[in-house]
Design a protein around this motif. Structure first.
Motif, mmCIF file in Angstrom:
data_model
loop_
_atom_site.group_PDB
_atom_site.id
_atom_site.type_symbol
_atom_site.label_atom_id
_atom_site.label_comp_id
_atom_site.label_asym_id
_atom_site.label_seq_id
_atom_site.Cartn_x
_atom_site.Cartn_y
_atom_site.Cartn_z
ATOM 1 N N ILE A 137 49.085 6.213 -33.472
ATOM 2 C CA ILE A 137 48.010 5.691 -32.622
ATOM 3 C C ILE A 137 47.411 4.486 -33.335
ATOM 4 C CG2 ILE A 137 45.870 6.211 -31.404
ATOM 5 C CD1 ILE A 137 46.534 9.196 -31.762
ATOM 6 N N ARG A 138 47.170 3.430 -32.584
ATOM 7 C CA ARG A 138 46.539 2.229 -33.139
ATOM 8 C C ARG A 138 45.366 1.816 -32.255
ATOM 9 N NH1 ARG A 138 51.919 -1.220 -33.733
ATOM 10 N NH2 ARG A 138 52.870 -0.085 -35.450
ATOM 11 N N ILE A 139 44.319 1.323 -32.892
ATOM 12 C CA ILE A 139 43.184 0.729 -32.186
ATOM 13 C C ILE A 139 43.092 -0.726 -32.641
ATOM 14 C CG2 ILE A 139 40.697 0.751 -31.825
ATOM 15 C CD1 ILE A 139 40.718 3.740 -32.463
ATOM 16 N N THR A 140 43.146 -1.632 -31.675
ATOM 17 C CA THR A 140 43.064 -3.058 -31.973
ATOM 18 C C THR A 140 41.836 -3.630 -31.278
ATOM 19 O OG1 THR A 140 45.485 -3.164 -32.012
ATOM 20 C CG2 THR A 140 44.315 -5.254 -31.888
ATOM 21 N N LYS A 141 40.992 -4.331 -32.038
ATOM 22 C CA LYS A 141 39.817 -4.992 -31.466
ATOM 23 C C LYS A 141 40.196 -6.427 -31.136
ATOM 24 C CE LYS A 141 36.352 -2.335 -33.935
ATOM 25 N NZ LYS A 141 35.265 -2.389 -34.913
ATOM 26 N N VAL A 142 39.955 -6.803 -29.883
ATOM 27 C CA VAL A 142 40.303 -8.133 -29.409
ATOM 28 C C VAL A 142 39.019 -8.833 -28.961
ATOM 29 C CG1 VAL A 142 41.634 -9.421 -27.691
ATOM 30 C CG2 VAL A 142 42.599 -7.348 -28.704
ATOM 31 N N LEU A 143 38.839 -10.062 -29.428
ATOM 32 C CA LEU A 143 37.637 -10.859 -29.148
ATOM 33 C C LEU A 143 37.996 -12.044 -28.258
ATOM 34 C CD1 LEU A 143 34.642 -11.816 -29.911
ATOM 35 C CD2 LEU A 143 35.761 -13.079 -31.763
ATOM 36 N N GLY A 144 37.153 -12.304 -27.270
ATOM 37 C CA GLY A 144 37.293 -13.522 -26.475
ATOM 38 C C GLY A 144 36.667 -14.672 -27.244
ATOM 39 N N ARG A 145 37.438 -15.699 -27.518
ATOM 40 C CA ARG A 145 36.982 -16.829 -28.344
ATOM 41 C C ARG A 145 37.098 -18.120 -27.539
ATOM 42 N NH1 ARG A 145 34.016 -17.978 -32.675
ATOM 43 N NH2 ARG A 145 34.855 -19.679 -33.870
ATOM 44 N N SER A 146 36.017 -18.856 -27.439
ATOM 45 C CA SER A 146 36.008 -20.097 -26.669
ATOM 46 C C SER A 146 36.905 -21.140 -27.323
ATOM 47 C CB SER A 146 34.583 -20.633 -26.563
ATOM 48 O OG SER A 146 34.587 -21.868 -25.887
ATOM 49 N N THR A 147 37.697 -21.816 -26.493
ATOM 50 C CA THR A 147 38.542 -22.916 -26.988
ATOM 51 C C THR A 147 38.004 -24.265 -26.539
ATOM 52 O OG1 THR A 147 39.978 -22.748 -25.047
ATOM 53 C CG2 THR A 147 40.622 -21.493 -26.993
ATOM 54 N N GLY A 148 36.887 -24.251 -25.844
ATOM 55 C CA GLY A 148 36.280 -25.487 -25.346
ATOM 56 C C GLY A 148 36.627 -25.691 -23.877
ATOM 57 N N GLY A 149 35.752 -26.339 -23.157
ATOM 58 C CA GLY A 149 35.987 -26.605 -21.745
ATOM 59 C C GLY A 149 35.925 -25.364 -20.878
ATOM 60 N N GLY A 150 35.277 -24.309 -21.349
ATOM 61 C CA GLY A 150 35.137 -23.084 -20.569
ATOM 62 C C GLY A 150 36.308 -22.119 -20.692
ATOM 63 N N ALA A 151 37.373 -22.505 -21.373
ATOM 64 C CA ALA A 151 38.534 -21.622 -21.540
ATOM 65 C C ALA A 151 38.342 -20.744 -22.780
ATOM 66 C CB ALA A 151 39.802 -22.452 -21.688
ATOM 67 N N THR A 152 38.924 -19.564 -22.732
ATOM 68 C CA THR A 152 38.877 -18.661 -23.888
ATOM 69 C C THR A 152 40.291 -18.187 -24.216
ATOM 70 O OG1 THR A 152 38.554 -16.700 -22.511
ATOM 71 C CG2 THR A 152 36.574 -17.787 -23.339
ATOM 72 N N ARG A 153 40.439 -17.764 -25.442
ATOM 73 C CA ARG A 153 41.685 -17.117 -25.854
ATOM 74 C C ARG A 153 41.320 -15.800 -26.505
ATOM 75 N NH1 ARG A 153 44.045 -18.380 -31.325
ATOM 76 N NH2 ARG A 153 42.264 -18.996 -32.570
ATOM 77 N N SER A 154 42.229 -14.842 -26.431
ATOM 78 C CA SER A 154 41.998 -13.520 -27.008
ATOM 79 C C SER A 154 42.569 -13.485 -28.418
ATOM 80 C CB SER A 154 42.682 -12.449 -26.150
ATOM 81 O OG SER A 154 42.158 -12.461 -24.845
ATOM 82 N N VAL A 155 41.725 -13.111 -29.378
ATOM 83 C CA VAL A 155 42.166 -13.060 -30.775
ATOM 84 C C VAL A 155 41.901 -11.674 -31.353
ATOM 85 C CG1 VAL A 155 41.835 -15.543 -31.172
ATOM 86 C CG2 VAL A 155 39.968 -13.964 -31.646
ATOM 87 N N VAL A 156 42.715 -11.299 -32.326
ATOM 88 C CA VAL A 156 42.576 -9.999 -32.995
ATOM 89 C C VAL A 156 41.542 -10.122 -34.107
ATOM 90 C CG1 VAL A 156 43.766 -8.259 -34.380
ATOM 91 C CG2 VAL A 156 44.945 -9.344 -32.471
ATOM 92 N N ILE A 157 40.518 -9.252 -34.054
ATOM 93 C CA ILE A 157 39.508 -9.266 -35.122
ATOM 94 C C ILE A 157 39.546 -7.979 -35.940
ATOM 95 C CG2 ILE A 157 37.985 -10.905 -33.985
ATOM 96 C CD1 ILE A 157 36.267 -8.480 -33.105
ATOM 97 N N GLY A 158 40.388 -7.032 -35.574
ATOM 98 C CA GLY A 158 40.517 -5.800 -36.342
ATOM 99 C C GLY A 158 41.590 -4.894 -35.768
ATOM 100 N N GLN A 159 42.196 -4.121 -36.637
ATOM 101 C CA GLN A 159 43.178 -3.133 -36.190
ATOM 102 C C GLN A 159 43.165 -1.961 -37.161
ATOM 103 O OE1 GLN A 159 47.548 -3.919 -36.186
ATOM 104 N NE2 GLN A 159 47.430 -3.403 -34.010
ATOM 105 N N HIS A 160 43.256 -0.769 -36.589
ATOM 106 C CA HIS A 160 43.343 0.454 -37.389
ATOM 107 C C HIS A 160 44.524 1.271 -36.896
ATOM 108 C CE1 HIS A 160 39.197 -0.630 -38.303
ATOM 109 N NE2 HIS A 160 39.321 0.122 -39.380
#
Length: 196
Positions: free
Chosen positions: A82-105
């Motif tokens: 079992i894995r838990i991954t924390k994903v953060l929405g990060r602004s790339t500018g111009g109102g767009a976001t990308r999903s990035v990994v900020i933690g995993q267990h």
């Protein structure tokens, strides 16, 4: 009057010849039923895990241990992860976001090490720590991007992705001599993902 008594023995001999074929047909049916049951349990564990991970401040290993204990018909210690991954929405500018990994267990007591999933710790200088946490992750500005909720999270939104992996030991494994062309092959590697 004696003819019916002779036919009784013939039916018994025919049944003895048919019995092995019937038994060989029963094993794949049992495996399909076991796969369906294991898949239902894995999906339920993933859903419950996503709800708990997003709503509790409990230690991740305690949470993972509780989830594994709830999968009672499955041998998670021997064949699961079992894995838990924390994903953060990060602004790339111009109102767009990308999903990035900020933690995993990952669950430290799992006996299975799958190489697939949303993201695998060990890339970009990260590594699994002794407590099951992914160590060495870069800060969010340089964190690895993933496809989960890509472009749908607002800047700063966090989702928890819970993945359940299970390798089911099949009763009919290795019986390739009865493989019928065109029939799908039973895959003992099960995967379920939920996010919240």
């Amino acid at each position: 009057m004696r003819a019916p008594y002779r036919s009784r023995g013939g039916a018994s001999v025919e049944f003895l010849f048919c019995l092995p074929v019937l038994i060989l047909l029963a094993f794949p049916v049992a495996d399909v039923a076991r796969i369906i049951q294991a898949n239902i349990v894995a999906v339920s564990i993933a859903r419950e895990g996503a709800q708990l991970a997003s709503r509790t401040v409990q230690d991740e290993q305690s949470l993972l241990e509780a989830l594994a204990a709830a999968a009672s018909p499955l041998d998670m210690r021997g064949n699961g992860m079992i894995r838990i991954t924390k994903v953060l929405g990060r602004s790339t500018g111009g109102g767009a976001t990308r999903s990035v990994v900020i933690g995993q267990h990952r669950w430290v007591n799992g006996g299975y090490s799958p190489q697939r999933g949303v993201w695998e710790c060990g890339t970009g200088g990260s590594y699994w720590g002794a407590g099951g946490a992914c160590e060495g992750l870069p800060p969010p500005a340089a964190a690895p991007a993933v496809d989960v909720m890509s472009g749908e999270l607002n800047d700063g939104d966090v989702v928890h992705v819970v993945e359940v992996f299970y390798r089911l030991p099949l009763l009919f494994a290795g019986q390739e001599f009865l493989r019928i062309p065109g029939m799908p092959r039973l895959d003992p590697r099960l995967y379920a993902m939920a996010l919240l």
